[in-house]
Design a protein around this motif. Structure first.
Motif: not given
Length: 389
Positions: A298, A304, A365, A367-369, A372-373, A300-301, A323
């Protein structure tokens, strides 16, 4: 006679019995944004449910429980789960009540602790379910605003103390705090406890994000004021299974029977096979380091998402727990972002008695990276278009 079923063209008229006014509740902003995200193909960074599947050890435990735990559980919860929670939380399992999610746990506590004319004190921004739950008891929610400064969200203990009246019966607090991501310091918690003891207040401590923190582990309020603190927890938040609806209350010693008097006339019991699965999974989660891995992923995301939002001109307030992160951008609203293909929660959803900071939004966040991207790419495209226009 025609079809008189609700939803079949039948309209309730003034000459017929009417629903109580409390039945006029509108769709919550969380359900609305998730619905719009699904309808429009938007990335859902609004409602806080994880994209990842629950851990394998939890799913395996659930499969093993089916066919073995399929009938009513005791209203207090399966003994195995109460014992597992007692060991995990450092309390007596006899003081634990298992509920249908943390939302029911909070509902039970407001019913057990509050009545007409009482007041419950809480901080704003506030998780939206607290307000109607207090209102259903006939009590009144009193909110004290947090402030946004250079260091982020600030908690004002003197303002909280000043809001106490002879009608105040309980403090309802959330740490780690949704939506701000605040984790109260030990000094702040000590001040809260002193306030509660001075005015003989109950403490309802919503700690559903107790394993989702970045930095030192949050101090549970029950360890500072065990005689007056009811702790609310959630397996859904800990184990990435929000749809399982397994929550709990850890009550002060000797007070669980009073909570059960209310609990047995609500949903009666939480789903038995899922209770058994959580009972088996809790020690495995602790022993395997699952929570530490979850926090690292989490973080890391969160980094990001925060970096991307800053690059788009937003002021970002990184959380110390949960989160969620909050952000300010003068040109963003939840409506404009959903049009761009990204669902978030507007800041005003967390305010009832005070004005939300302009341009405030909450972002999930969990959610998957990759998701998010994609969201950041969509917002970047909108920003580029705005510059060209």
């Amino acid at each position: 006679m025609g079809d008189r079923r609700p939803g079949a063209g039948w309209v309730q008229t003034a000459g017929m019995p009417q629903l109580h006014g409390r039945a006029a509740a509108q769709e919550s902003v969380f359900a609305r944004m998730s619905r719009l995200a699904a309808q429009r193909g938007a990335v859902n960074l609004g409602q806080g449910f994880p994209s990842a599947a629950p851990p394998t050890f939890l799913l395996d435990a659930a499969r093993g429980a089916l066919g073995r735990f399929d009938q009513y559980a005791p209203p207090a919860g399966l003994p195995a789960l109460r014992d597992a929670l007692g060991a995990d939380l450092g309390v007596d399992g006899a003081d634990v009540t298992v509920t249908c999610g943390a939302t029911e746990a909070l509902h039970l506590l407001t019913l057990a602790l509050l009545g007409p004319g009482d007041e419950a004190l809480m901080l704003e921004p506030v998780f939206d379910v607290y307000l109607p739950q207090v209102a259903l008891t006939g009590a009144r929610a009193v909110t004290v605003p947090m402030t946004l400064a250079g260091r982020g969200w600030q908690f004002d203990l003197p303002a909280l103390a000043a809001a106490v009246t002879p009608r105040t019966r309980a403090l309802l607090l959330n740490s780690p705090f949704n939506p701000t991501g605040t984790v109260f310091s030990d000094e702040e918690l000590a001040g809260i406890v002193a306030l509660a003891r001075t005015h003989d207040l109950w403490i309802i401590s919503d700690e559903v994000y107790d394993e989702l923190y970045f930095g030192p582990r949050p101090t549970p309020l029950r360890t500072l004021a065990p005689e007056r603190t009811f702790t609310v927890g959630s397996a859904g938040k800990r184990l990435e299974a929000t749809g399982w609806r397994i929550g709990w209350i850890a009550a002060p010693p000797g007070l669980t029977l009073g909570v059960l008097g209310v609990r047995q006339v609500t949903s009666f019991c939480a789903p038995a096979p899922l209770q058994a699965a959580v009972a088996a999974a809790l020690p495995l989660a602790r022993e395997s380091g699952f929570y530490a891995g979850l926090r690292a992923a989490y973080e890391e995301r969160m980094t990001l998402l925060a970096g991307g939002l800053r690059a788009l001109g937003a002021t970002v307030f990184e959380p110390r727990g949960t989160y969620f992160l909050t952000a300010l951008h003068p040109a963003w609203t939840a409506e404009s972002l959903i049009d761009a293909g990204v669902a978030v929660i507007p800041g005003e959803a967390f305010y009832a008695h005070h004005a939300a900071p302009p341009g405030l939004t909450r972002w999930a966040f969990c959610k998957s990276a990759a998701e998010i991207e994609v969201a950041l790419e969509r917002l970047g495209f909108v920003a580029d278009e705005a510059v060209r226009m």
